[in-house]
Design a protein around this motif. Sequence first.
Motif, PDB file in Angstrom:
ATOM      1  N   MET A   1       0.839  -1.182   0.000  1.00  0.00           N
ATOM      2  CA  MET A   1       0.000   0.000   0.000  1.00  0.00           C
ATOM      3  C   MET A   1       0.883   1.244   0.000  1.00  0.00           C
ATOM      4  O   MET A   1       1.885   1.310   0.707  1.00  0.00           O
ATOM      5  CB  MET A   1      -0.917  -0.014   1.225  1.00  0.00           C
ATOM      6  N   LEU A   2       0.511   2.252  -0.793  1.00  0.00           N
ATOM      7  CA  LEU A   2       1.272   3.479  -0.875  1.00  0.00           C
ATOM      8  C   LEU A   2       1.022   4.341   0.350  1.00  0.00           C
ATOM      9  O   LEU A   2      -0.092   4.393   0.870  1.00  0.00           O
ATOM     10  CB  LEU A   2       0.869   4.256  -2.130  1.00  0.00           C
ATOM     11  N   LYS A   3       2.073   5.021   0.822  1.00  0.00           N
ATOM     12  CA  LYS A   3       1.903   5.870   1.991  1.00  0.00           C
ATOM     13  C   LYS A   3       1.241   7.188   1.617  1.00  0.00           C
ATOM     14  O   LYS A   3       0.321   7.631   2.271  1.00  0.00           O
ATOM     15  CB  LYS A   3       3.254   6.108   2.659  1.00  0.00           C
ATOM     16  N   THR A   4       1.732   7.834   0.571  1.00  0.00           N
ATOM     17  CA  THR A   4       1.084   9.047   0.083  1.00  0.00           C
ATOM     18  C   THR A   4       0.642   8.797  -1.352  1.00  0.00           C
ATOM     19  O   THR A   4       1.411   8.329  -2.171  1.00  0.00           O
ATOM     20  CB  THR A   4       2.042  10.245   0.114  1.00  0.00           C
ATOM     21  N   VAL A   5      -0.576   9.135  -1.631  1.00  0.00           N
ATOM     22  CA  VAL A   5      -1.143   8.914  -2.950  1.00  0.00           C
ATOM     23  C   VAL A   5      -1.280  10.266  -3.635  1.00  0.00           C
ATOM     24  O   VAL A   5      -1.850  11.205  -3.076  1.00  0.00           O
ATOM     25  CB  VAL A   5      -2.527   8.232  -2.847  1.00  0.00           C
ATOM     26  N   ASN A   6      -0.734  10.400  -4.821  1.00  0.00           N
ATOM     27  CA  ASN A   6      -0.880  11.602  -5.642  1.00  0.00           C
ATOM     28  C   ASN A   6      -1.287  11.174  -7.041  1.00  0.00           C
ATOM     29  O   ASN A   6      -0.459  10.699  -7.807  1.00  0.00           O
ATOM     30  CB  ASN A   6       0.435  12.393  -5.713  1.00  0.00           C
ATOM     31  N   ILE A   7      -2.545  11.344  -7.367  1.00  0.00           N
ATOM     32  CA  ILE A   7      -3.051  11.011  -8.690  1.00  0.00           C
ATOM     33  C   ILE A   7      -3.339  12.337  -9.387  1.00  0.00           C
ATOM     34  O   ILE A   7      -4.206  13.098  -8.955  1.00  0.00           O
ATOM     35  CB  ILE A   7      -4.309  10.136  -8.592  1.00  0.00           C
ATOM     36  N   LEU A   8      -2.585  12.631 -10.439  1.00  0.00           N
ATOM     37  CA  LEU A   8      -2.663  13.921 -11.111  1.00  0.00           C
ATOM     38  C   LEU A   8      -3.525  13.853 -12.356  1.00  0.00           C
ATOM     39  O   LEU A   8      -3.637  12.814 -12.993  1.00  0.00           O
ATOM     40  CB  LEU A   8      -1.260  14.383 -11.504  1.00  0.00           C
ATOM     41  N   ASN A   9      -4.097  14.996 -12.701  1.00  0.00           N
ATOM     42  CA  ASN A   9      -4.830  15.163 -13.947  1.00  0.00           C
ATOM     43  C   ASN A   9      -3.972  16.056 -14.839  1.00  0.00           C
ATOM     44  O   ASN A   9      -4.119  17.269 -14.854  1.00  0.00           O
ATOM     45  CB  ASN A   9      -6.192  15.788 -13.676  1.00  0.00           C
ATOM     46  N   LYS A  10      -3.038  15.459 -15.571  1.00  0.00           N
ATOM     47  CA  LYS A  10      -2.117  16.225 -16.411  1.00  0.00           C
ATOM     48  C   LYS A  10      -2.849  16.886 -17.572  1.00  0.00           C
ATOM     49  O   LYS A  10      -2.434  17.930 -18.060  1.00  0.00           O
ATOM     50  CB  LYS A  10      -1.012  15.317 -16.939  1.00  0.00           C
ATOM     51  N   ARG A  11      -3.908  16.263 -18.018  1.00  0.00           N
ATOM     52  CA  ARG A  11      -4.665  16.794 -19.159  1.00  0.00           C
ATOM     53  C   ARG A  11      -5.321  18.133 -18.810  1.00  0.00           C
ATOM     54  O   ARG A  11      -5.481  18.995 -19.676  1.00  0.00           O
ATOM     55  CB  ARG A  11      -5.722  15.769 -19.552  1.00  0.00           C
TER      56      ARG A  11
END
Length: 151
Positions: A1-11
């Motif tokens: 499991m990831l400790k910090t999650v950063n899911i970006l919207n580059k579009r």
Amino acid sequence: MLKTVNILNKRARFDYEIIDTYTAGVVLTGTEIKSIRLGKANITESFCEFNNLELFAINTYIEEYSFGNQFNHKSRSERKLLLNKKELKSLHKSVQAKGLTIVPLKLFTNEKGLAKLQIGLCKGKKNYDKRESLKEQDTKRDLDRIKKAYN
């Protein structure tokens, strides 16, 4: 499991000119937060819409939790966003009056482990603006290559 999650919207940064940003909480069910913590979410095609002065993130994709059984969630559904009343009113006025749109920029977890969605009040870019941003990216990439060659 990831400790910090950063899911970006580059579009979003390519298609829109971002005027203002807000950080909103997201109302989730139990299996949705587990999938987000595993990094299995996508916000590239999502947008935000008002419904009776409540803000909802629409078309946000959160993959079904692999260990969830009958209590699993739908992968694409409306998710309510939590903001202050003052922020909601100002966003609602600007969207109605100026023709701006609200786009999710980043989905992340804070230090407490809660899912947050960074949203931006955006104005659509024209084609020539997109070409300029591509040109800036190319020149920055070339400069970085030159700097790396000399170091």
